[in-house]
Design a protein around this motif. Structure first.
Motif, PDB file in Angstrom:
ATOM      1  N   CYS A  36       0.819  -1.221   0.000  1.00  0.00           N
ATOM      2  CA  CYS A  36       0.000   0.000   0.000  1.00  0.00           C
ATOM      3  C   CYS A  36       0.846   1.262   0.000  1.00  0.00           C
ATOM      4  N   GLN A  59      -5.296   5.764  -3.452  1.00  0.00           N
ATOM      5  CA  GLN A  59      -6.322   5.010  -2.736  1.00  0.00           C
ATOM      6  C   GLN A  59      -7.536   5.886  -2.453  1.00  0.00           C
ATOM      7  N   SER A  65      -7.465  -0.522  -0.424  1.00  0.00           N
ATOM      8  CA  SER A  65      -8.165   0.711  -0.783  1.00  0.00           C
ATOM      9  C   SER A  65      -7.768   1.893   0.093  1.00  0.00           C
TER      10      SER A  65
END
Length: 341
Positions: A164, A170, A225
Motif C-alpha cells: 500500500c 487510494q 483501498s
C-alpha cells in the motif's frame, strides 16, 4: 522434524480465512525445513453431523488426532486454539510418545475470561504456551510443568503481499476493521471521535455501527483501498498485546497507527509507525499525514520492511522450535524472550 499442528483451519469458510495466523505458522515451520501435518480439529468434529451440531464430533476429532499421531509419530505437537482437543487426549499421546513436546499457541487477549480459562486448561498438559501478550501478567499461569513466553503476530510475504505504501491513489485514507462495534463501546467511541475530529479524512471503518464486515479477499481489497490503518484493540493496556490486524496492516504496507501504551514503541520507532498517546495526538498525526503523503509512503514502507524482517513467519516458527527444544537462540529476536517459569 515432524510436527503436528492442530488448529482451526476453518475449511467450512472455503478459504475466507486464508490470512489466519495458524496458516502462517504452518508455512513458517515448513519453510524452516520441517514436515508439518495440519489437523483442523473443528472441521473434523463437524464431519460427524451434517448440520454441525452433533456433539459426538468432539470425541471423533480426538480419536482421529490419536490415530494421526500414531501414524506420524510427531516430535512436536502444537495446539493452536485447539478447543476440541481434550486434555486426556494429550495425556494419551504423551504416554504413547514419551519424548513428545507439546506447545500451545494462543493469540487471544488476556482480558477475555474464556481465554484465561483456556490457558489454565491447557497448562495442565502443555510444556509451554506462546501468547501474544508479554510481561508479568503471564506469571499467573505458570505451574511446575508449564511455562509461558511472548510471541508476536507473524507476517508472511506469501499472504501479506500488498504494498500500500507504493500507491497514492487510494480512495480511503484510514482503514479499520472491527468485529462489531457501536458508538457506545470504548473502541466505537474512539472511531466516532476520529470521524468527528478529522472530518476531512475518508474513513473506512468496517463493522462499526452496522457497516458491513469484510472477509476473505474483500478484506484484503479493503486494506488495499486505504493509505493508513488503525490498529485498535479493545484494551490497549496489555503489554505488547495486539490482534493479528497489526500483522495484516503493517505486512500489507499501510501506515499503521499504534497506541504507545501497547509498548510497541520499544521495538519499533516513529520512523516506522505512527505512535500516539491519546486521541488529540492521533488526530494531529492523521491530519499531518493527510497532507504529507510522501511522508506517509516513506514511513509505511519502513514499517512494512521492519515488520516482515523482525516478525516474519519463519522467525516466529523458529522461536517456537528454539524454546521447545532448549536450543540457543540462532537469531537475535527483537521481542522479549523471557520464559516465565
Amino acid at each position: 522434524m515432524r510436527i503436528v499442528l492442530v488448529g482451526n483451519f476453518n475449511e467450512r469458510r472455503e478459504g475466507a480465512n486464508f490470512y489466519a495466523t495458524v496458516r502462517k505458522l504452518a508455512n513458517g515451520f515448513t519453510r524452516n525445513g520441517h514436515q508439518v501435518m495440519a489437523f483442523s480439529d473443528r472441521d473434523v468434529a463437524r464431519e460427524t453431523g451434517k448440520w454441525g451440531i452433533f456433539r459426538g464430533g468432539d470425541a471423533f476429532a480426538n480419536e482421529r488426532l490419536i490415530k494421526l499421531c500414531r501414524n506420524v509419530r510427531p516430535e512436536l505437537l502444537v495446539l493452536f486454539h485447539a478447543d476440541k482437543i481434550a486434555n486426556e487426549t494429550v495425556r494419551e499421546l504423551r504416554a504413547m510418545m514419551p519424548s513428545l513436546r507439546v506447545a500451545v499457541v494462543n493469540i487471544d487477549a488476556l482480558f477475555l475470561p474464556e481465554n484465561v480459562e483456556r490457558i489454565h486448561r491447557f497448562a495442565e498438559v502443555a510444556d509451554t504456551t506462546f501468547i501474544t501478550t508479554a510481561g508479568e501478567r503471564l506469571d499467573a499461569f505458570v505451574t511446575p510443568t508449564h511455562s509461558l513466553t511472548f510471541i508476536p503476530n507473524p507476517a508472511d510475504p506469501s499472504i501479506e503481499n500488498l504494498q500500500c505504501f507504493a500507491h497514492n491513489d487510494q480512495p480511503n485514507d484510514l482503514f479499520c476493521a472491527v468485529g462489531s462495534e457501536t458508538a457506545s463501546t470504548p473502541r466505537g467511541k474512539l472511531l466516532k471521535e476520529i470521524e468527528t475530529s478529522v472530518p476531512e479524512a475518508r474513513c473506512a471503518f468496517h463493522g462499526f455501527e452496522g457497516r458491513p464486515q469484510l472477509n476473505g479477499l474483500d478484506y484484503f481489497n479493503g486494506i488495499a483501498s486505504a493509505r493508513m490503518g488503525l490498529n485498535l484493540n479493545r484494551d490497549e493496556r496489555y503489554h505488547l498485546y495486539s490482534s493479528d490486524r497489526f500483522a495484516q496492516y503493517a505486512g500489507n504496507g499501510l501506515l499503521v497507527f499504534v497506541a504507545r501504551s501497547t509498548g510497541y514503541d520499544e521495538i519499533f520507532t516513529d520512523e516506522e509507525f505512527a505512535f500516539y498517546r491519546d486521541m488529540p495526538e492521533l488526530a494531529d498525526k492523521l491530519r499531518y499525514f493527510l497532507t504529507h503523503d510522501g511522508e506517509r509512503q516513506r514511513i509505511a514502507r519502513n514499517g512494512h520492511e521492519r515488520y516482515h524482517a523482525l516478525f516474519g513467519e519463519r522467525l516466529v516458527a523458529r522461536y517456537v522450535e528454539d524454546v521447545m527444544f532448549g536450543r540457543p537462540f540462532e537469531d537475535a529476536y527483537a521481542w522479549p524472550t523471557a520464559i516465565h517459569r
